[in-house]
Design an enzyme around this catalytic site. Structure first.
Site, PDB file in Angstrom:
ATOM      1  N   ILE A 131      38.515  33.083  33.717  1.00  0.00           N
ATOM      2  CA  ILE A 131      38.459  34.498  33.313  1.00  0.00           C
ATOM      3  C   ILE A 131      39.465  35.343  34.097  1.00  0.00           C
ATOM      4  O   ILE A 131      39.777  36.461  33.713  1.00  0.00           O
ATOM      5  CB  ILE A 131      37.038  35.102  33.485  1.00  0.00           C
ATOM      6  CG1 ILE A 131      36.603  35.109  34.954  1.00  0.00           C
ATOM      7  CG2 ILE A 131      36.037  34.404  32.590  1.00  0.00           C
ATOM      8  CD1 ILE A 131      35.406  36.009  35.231  1.00  0.00           C
ATOM      9  N   ASP A 132      39.987  34.789  35.197  1.00  0.00           N
ATOM     10  CA  ASP A 132      40.830  35.596  36.093  1.00  0.00           C
ATOM     11  C   ASP A 132      42.240  35.877  35.564  1.00  0.00           C
ATOM     12  O   ASP A 132      42.908  36.789  36.044  1.00  0.00           O
ATOM     13  CB  ASP A 132      40.959  34.907  37.461  1.00  0.00           C
ATOM     14  CG  ASP A 132      39.675  34.989  38.267  1.00  0.00           C
ATOM     15  OD1 ASP A 132      38.754  35.701  37.836  1.00  0.00           O
ATOM     16  OD2 ASP A 132      39.594  34.334  39.320  1.00  0.00           O
ATOM     17  N   ARG A 159      29.414  54.762  31.743  1.00  0.00           N
ATOM     18  CA  ARG A 159      30.039  56.075  31.533  1.00  0.00           C
ATOM     19  C   ARG A 159      29.012  57.093  31.009  1.00  0.00           C
ATOM     20  O   ARG A 159      29.008  58.256  31.414  1.00  0.00           O
ATOM     21  CB  ARG A 159      31.203  55.949  30.555  1.00  0.00           C
ATOM     22  CG  ARG A 159      31.896  57.253  30.232  1.00  0.00           C
ATOM     23  CD  ARG A 159      33.097  57.007  29.348  1.00  0.00           C
ATOM     24  NE  ARG A 159      34.227  56.486  30.102  1.00  0.00           N
ATOM     25  CZ  ARG A 159      34.926  57.207  30.977  1.00  0.00           C
ATOM     26  NH1 ARG A 159      34.608  58.454  31.244  1.00  0.00           N
ATOM     27  NH2 ARG A 159      35.945  56.682  31.615  1.00  0.00           N
ATOM     28  N   GLY A 190      38.909  53.821  30.170  1.00  0.00           N
ATOM     29  CA  GLY A 190      39.273  55.192  30.541  1.00  0.00           C
ATOM     30  C   GLY A 190      38.924  55.524  31.979  1.00  0.00           C
ATOM     31  O   GLY A 190      38.593  56.673  32.304  1.00  0.00           O
ATOM     32  N   LYS A 218      36.003  68.121  37.003  1.00  0.00           N
ATOM     33  CA  LYS A 218      35.701  66.774  36.517  1.00  0.00           C
ATOM     34  C   LYS A 218      34.307  66.413  37.025  1.00  0.00           C
ATOM     35  O   LYS A 218      34.069  66.379  38.233  1.00  0.00           O
ATOM     36  CB  LYS A 218      36.747  65.806  37.078  1.00  0.00           C
ATOM     37  CG  LYS A 218      36.874  64.581  36.261  1.00  0.00           C
ATOM     38  CD  LYS A 218      38.160  63.862  36.565  1.00  0.00           C
ATOM     39  CE  LYS A 218      38.372  62.686  35.652  1.00  0.00           C
ATOM     40  NZ  LYS A 218      37.533  62.554  34.514  1.00  0.00           N
TER      41      LYS A 218
HETATM   42  O1  F6P Z   1      37.645  31.975  39.259  1.00  0.00           O
HETATM   43  C1  F6P Z   1      36.805  32.707  38.448  1.00  0.00           C
HETATM   44  C2  F6P Z   1      35.785  33.464  39.244  1.00  0.00           C
HETATM   45  O2  F6P Z   1      34.881  34.007  38.324  1.00  0.00           O
HETATM   46  C3  F6P Z   1      36.332  34.528  40.197  1.00  0.00           C
HETATM   47  O3  F6P Z   1      36.690  35.723  39.556  1.00  0.00           O
HETATM   48  C4  F6P Z   1      35.189  34.694  41.147  1.00  0.00           C
HETATM   49  O4  F6P Z   1      35.615  35.202  42.369  1.00  0.00           O
HETATM   50  C5  F6P Z   1      34.700  33.287  41.292  1.00  0.00           C
HETATM   51  O5  F6P Z   1      35.049  32.617  40.096  1.00  0.00           O
HETATM   52  C6  F6P Z   1      33.221  33.145  41.545  1.00  0.00           C
HETATM   53  O6  F6P Z   1      32.945  31.786  41.722  1.00  0.00           O
HETATM   54  P1  F6P Z   1      31.487  31.175  41.795  1.00  0.00           P
HETATM   55  O7  F6P Z   1      30.874  31.230  40.435  1.00  0.00           O
HETATM   56  O8  F6P Z   1      31.695  29.772  42.243  1.00  0.00           O
HETATM   57  O9  F6P Z   1      30.713  32.019  42.749  1.00  0.00           O
END
Ligand code: F6P
Length: 331
Positions: A131-132, A159, A190, A218
Site C-alpha cells: 500500500i506504500d 471532516r 482537502g 477557519k
Molecule cells: O509496508 C506496508 C505497511 O502497511 C506500512 O505502511 C506500515 O508501516 C507497515 O506495513 C506495518 O506493518 P505491520 O502490519 O507488520 O505492523
C-alpha cells in the site's frame, strides 16, 4: 538460454495489500494459458522453508478478484534472512520441481528474492504489492489506490465532525518511510497540511499555519500525518501543538491497518491483473531478478537491485497543491 518453464510457484510476502488476490489469480490463469503448472506457497518465504506448497488450478482462484488480503497468507520471514533458512527453501523448490518463482510484495520481498537468486539461481520475478507505493520501477504499486481511497473515506467522515465541533484533527496514515498515502489522501480530502518524511516541516510551521487559519475565521483543520514523519507520530505532533496553542481543541485519529484491508479498487484490480500476466510472461521469456511494473502506462521490468536501492520521489507538484489550495501564503 532461458530455462523452460514447466512449473512455477507464486507467493505473497510482507505487508498484505488489496489486489494481491487479483494478482495471484492473474499469475495462475496466465501460467495455465501458456501451459505452465502453478503451485501456491503459503505464508511467503516461511512457507517455502516449511514446504507449504499446494497445486493451484483455475478454479482455486475463482471468486477472489474482489477480495482484500491474500488467500496465500503473508508473513515477514525472519528465517529466510538466514543462510540455513534459504537452504531449506531451496530444497523444497527442488522437491516440488519449481522452475521459476513469482514473488508478490514490497522491498523486503524483493531483497529476499534477490539474495535467493544469487545463491541458488532460481529464476524469480516480482510484482509490486504494497500500500506504500514506495517502489522504484513502477508508477503505482498494487494496493496503493485502494488504501488512499480507504483513508479518504475516513477523512471525509472526520471532516464532518471536525466542522461540527470546530476542531483540529491530526489524522495519521500509513507509510513508515514515505508520504505517498499522505499526499494523495490530503489533496483529495482537502486537508490543510500533510506532514511526511519527504518534506521537512517544523512544528513551528504547523503552529503558524494553525494560527493563521484560526485568525482568519477557519473553524476546523485537517492535518494528515504519515506515520514516518520526522517530527514524530500524530499524537506527538498534536501534543506539541496543544502545548503551544492550548486554546485549540485538538484530536488525533490513527487510521492504522484499516488501510490494508477491503475490496481492491478497479484501478488496483486492473494493475494486479496486468502485472500478474506480465510476471508470468517475463519468466517464460527468460527474465529474472526483475520486478514487473507499469511506468507511463507501459509494462516494464526493472532489476530488483534498482527497485530496492533507488528512491521514487513524490512529485513536487502534488506537494505544492496542498499549500497553494489552502489560501494565501501565511508566513
Ligand atoms: O509496508 C506496508 C505497511 O502497511 C506500512 O505502511 C506500515 O508501516 C507497515 O506495513 C506495518 O506493518 P505491520 O502490519 O507488520 O505492523
Amino acid at each position: 538460454m532461458a530455462k523452460t518453464m514447466k512449473r512455477i510457484a507464486v507467493l505473497t510476502s510482507g505487508g498484505d495489500a488489496p489486489g494481491m488476490n487479483a494478482s495471484i489469480r492473474a499469475v495462475v490463469r496466465s501460467a495455465h494459458y501458456f501451459g505452465v503448472d502453478v503451485y501456491g506457497i503459503y505464508r511467503g518465504y516461511d512457507g517455502m522453508i516449511n514446504g507449504s506448497f499446494v497445486e493451484m488450478d483455475d478454479r482455486s482462484v475463482s471468486n477472489i478478484i474482489q477480495k482484500g488480503g491474500t488467500i496465500l497468507k503473508s508473513a515477514r520471514s525472519e528465517e529466510f534472512r538466514t543462510k540455513e533458512g534459504r537452504k531449506k527453501a531451496y530444497q523444497n523448490i527442488k522437491k516440488f520441481k519449481i522452475d521459476g518463482l513469482v514473488a508478490i510484495g514490497g522491498n523486503g520481498t524483493f531483497t529476499g528474492a534477490e539474495i535467493f537468486h544469487k545463491e541458488y539461481g532460481v529464476p524469480c520475478i516480482g510484482a509490486p504489492g504494497t500500500i506504500d507505493n514506495d517502489l522504484y520501477g513502477t508508477d503505482f504499486t498494487i494496493g496503493y489506490d485502494t488504501a488512499v481511497n480507504t483513508a479518504l473515506s475516513a477523512i471525509d467522515k472526520i471532516r464532518d465532525t471536525a466542522d461540527a465541533h470546530e476542531r483540529i484533527f491530526f489524522i495519521e496514515v500509513m507509510g513508515r518511510d514515505t508520504g505517498y498515502i499522505a499526499v494523495r489522501s490530503a489533496i483529495s480530502g482537502g486537508a490543510e497540511m500533510a506532514l511526511m518524511p519527504e518534506t521537512k516541516t517544523s512544528i513551528q510551521d504547523v503552529i503558524s499555519k494553525l494560527k493563521y487559519g484560526t485568525s482568519h475565521s477557519k473553524a476546523s483543520h485537517i492535518i494528515i500525518v504519515a506515520e514516518g514523519d520526522e517530527i514524530g507520530r500524530a499524537t506527538t505532533i498534536a501534543e506539541k501543538v496543544k502545548k503551544a496553542l492550548p486554546g485549540l481543541d485538538t484530536k488525533v485519529t490513527t487510521l492504522g491497518h484499516v488501510q490494508r484491508g477491503g475490496a481492491p479498487s478497479a484501478a488496483d484490480r486492473v494493475l494486479a491483473s496486468r502485472l500478474g500476466l506480465g510476471a508470468v510472461e517475463g519468466l517464460i521469456k527468460g527474465k529474472t531478478n526483475v520486478m514487473a511494473g507499469v511506468i507511463n502506462r507501459t509494462l516494464c521490468y526493472t532489476a530488483f537491485k534498482e527497485c530496492i536501492s533507488k528512491k521514487k520521489p513524490i512529485n513536487n507538484d502534488l506537494i505544492r497543491i496542498i499549500e497553494v489550495l489552502n489560501g494565501r501564503k501565511y508566513k
